[in-house]
Design an enzyme around this catalytic site. Structure first.
Site, PDB file in Angstrom:
ATOM      1  N   TRP A  45       6.412  -5.055 -15.013  1.00 49.21           N
ATOM      2  CA  TRP A  45       8.000  -5.358 -14.881  1.00 49.21           C
ATOM      3  C   TRP A  45       8.685  -5.354 -13.337  1.00 49.21           C
ATOM      4  O   TRP A  45       9.286  -6.463 -13.268  1.00 49.21           O
ATOM      5  CB  TRP A  45       8.701  -5.514 -16.224  1.00 49.21           C
ATOM      6  CG  TRP A  45       7.773  -6.012 -17.298  1.00 49.21           C
ATOM      7  CD1 TRP A  45       6.642  -6.407 -17.388  1.00 49.21           C
ATOM      8  CD2 TRP A  45       8.412  -7.174 -18.386  1.00 49.21           C
ATOM      9  NE1 TRP A  45       6.457  -7.557 -18.528  1.00 49.21           N
ATOM     10  CE2 TRP A  45       7.394  -7.784 -19.360  1.00 49.21           C
ATOM     11  CE3 TRP A  45       9.839  -7.295 -18.604  1.00 49.21           C
ATOM     12  CZ2 TRP A  45       8.537  -8.679 -20.799  1.00 49.21           C
ATOM     13  CZ3 TRP A  45      10.656  -7.877 -19.941  1.00 49.21           C
ATOM     14  CH2 TRP A  45       9.375  -8.511 -20.255  1.00 49.21           C
TER      15      TRP A  45
ATOM     16  N   ASP B 224      14.935   9.698 -20.993  1.00 49.69           N
ATOM     17  CA  ASP B 224      14.937   9.179 -22.247  1.00 49.69           C
ATOM     18  C   ASP B 224      15.904   8.111 -22.417  1.00 49.69           C
ATOM     19  O   ASP B 224      16.819   8.174 -22.190  1.00 49.69           O
ATOM     20  CB  ASP B 224      14.650   9.789 -23.411  1.00 49.69           C
ATOM     21  CG  ASP B 224      13.960   9.626 -24.853  1.00 49.69           C
ATOM     22  OD1 ASP B 224      14.554   8.494 -25.508  1.00 49.69           O
ATOM     23  OD2 ASP B 224      13.846   9.652 -25.533  1.00 49.69           O
TER      24      ASP B 224
ATOM     25  N   LYS C 102      11.227  -7.477 -26.476  1.00 51.26           N
ATOM     26  CA  LYS C 102       9.975  -7.342 -26.891  1.00 51.26           C
ATOM     27  C   LYS C 102      10.296  -7.330 -28.570  1.00 51.26           C
ATOM     28  O   LYS C 102      11.189  -6.592 -28.661  1.00 51.26           O
ATOM     29  CB  LYS C 102       9.051  -6.681 -26.972  1.00 51.26           C
ATOM     30  CG  LYS C 102       7.629  -7.021 -27.613  1.00 51.26           C
ATOM     31  CD  LYS C 102       6.489  -6.018 -27.120  1.00 51.26           C
ATOM     32  CE  LYS C 102       6.657  -5.367 -26.240  1.00 51.26           C
ATOM     33  NZ  LYS C 102       4.875  -5.596 -25.171  1.00 51.26           N
TER      34      LYS C 102
ATOM     35  N   GLY D 247       5.243   0.136 -14.369  1.00 47.03           N
ATOM     36  CA  GLY D 247       5.951  -0.387 -14.296  1.00 47.03           C
ATOM     37  C   GLY D 247       5.886  -2.133 -13.230  1.00 47.03           C
ATOM     38  O   GLY D 247       6.226  -2.367 -12.545  1.00 47.03           O
TER      39      GLY D 247
END
Length: 227
Positions: A80, A119, A183, A78
């Site tokens: 970010w 997911d 990323k 959590g």
């Protein structure tokens, strides 16, 4: 400044070997205990050192403003979402701000954040996020990475695939002029993805925050102003 570590650089902490601890876990523990950003995150109330990476990205590119809709993919634990909440001044009562955070792992509540425990790669997840957004997003951000195995080429490809799926999702939900942050690990196979991203966004940058470990090949893809 986010990278001001004065007072957080402690003396080196040694980790004794243990029959119950593998070499890799001992190395991880040693790195955590001696990482000034880990100590700073604890003092600043952030759930992970990754929070400073997003803060640095914002300082560089000025992405976050109040009254935004944001999607945080792979949000656990959590950090970010915490940063985004602070930067857009989110609260549980402010309907003009909305952060949708998703992860298969549960995260503790963050002000102004609606958490979806799913997911990301399940078939119905995208539709759930779109419904929760109730409109189009200003920012889609992803700090997702595959579990690394120490083989750089494999780690690179696995995390690149996560970035590609996050990018495809971002194209579906971002409003015009929206931004995408993700990323990736450098390794050579990212060029095709970068070509695709540059076709869809006006500006595409690479950025390695100072809070990213120097030995890591991770960088952040910052795609600005969706066409």
């Amino acid at each position: 400044m986010t990278n001001n570590l004065s007072g957080y650089r402690n003396k080196f902490v040694r980790v004794k070997t243990s029959k119950k601890r593998t070499v890799s876990s001992s190395n991880w523990l040693r790195r955590q205990l001696n990482d000034p950003y880990v100590a700073k995150a604890r003092m600043d109330g952030f759930r992970s050192r990754a929070a400073y990476k997003l803060l640095e990205i914002h300082e560089k590119f000025k992405l976050f403003t109040p009254n935004m809709k944001i999607v945080d993919l792979g949000a656990a634990p959590g950090g970010w979402s915490q940063v985004a909440s602070k930067l857009i001044k989110a609260s549980d009562n402010n309907l003009n701000n909305k952060i949708i955070s998703i992860d298969v792992l549960e995260i503790e509540h963050v002000a102004g954040v609606e958490f979806v425990q799913k997911d990301f790669f399940e078939a119905d997840t995208e539709e759930l996020i779109i419904q929760a957004l109730d409109g189009r997003a200003d920012i889609v951000m992803s700090d997702m990475a595959s579990n690394t195995i120490g083989h750089k080429a494999t780690d690179h490809i696995r995390t690149l695939l996560l970035c590609e799926q996050a990018f495809e999702f971002a194209l579906k939900v971002l409003k015009p002029s929206g931004h995408f942050i993700a990323k990736i690990f450098r390794g050579g196979a990212e060029n095709e993805l970068l070509y695709k991203v540059k076709r869809e966004f006006k500006t595409v940058k690479h950025f390695k925050p100072s809070s990213s470990r120097s030995e890591s090949t991770e960088i952040y893809l910052v795609a600005l102003n969706k066409k």
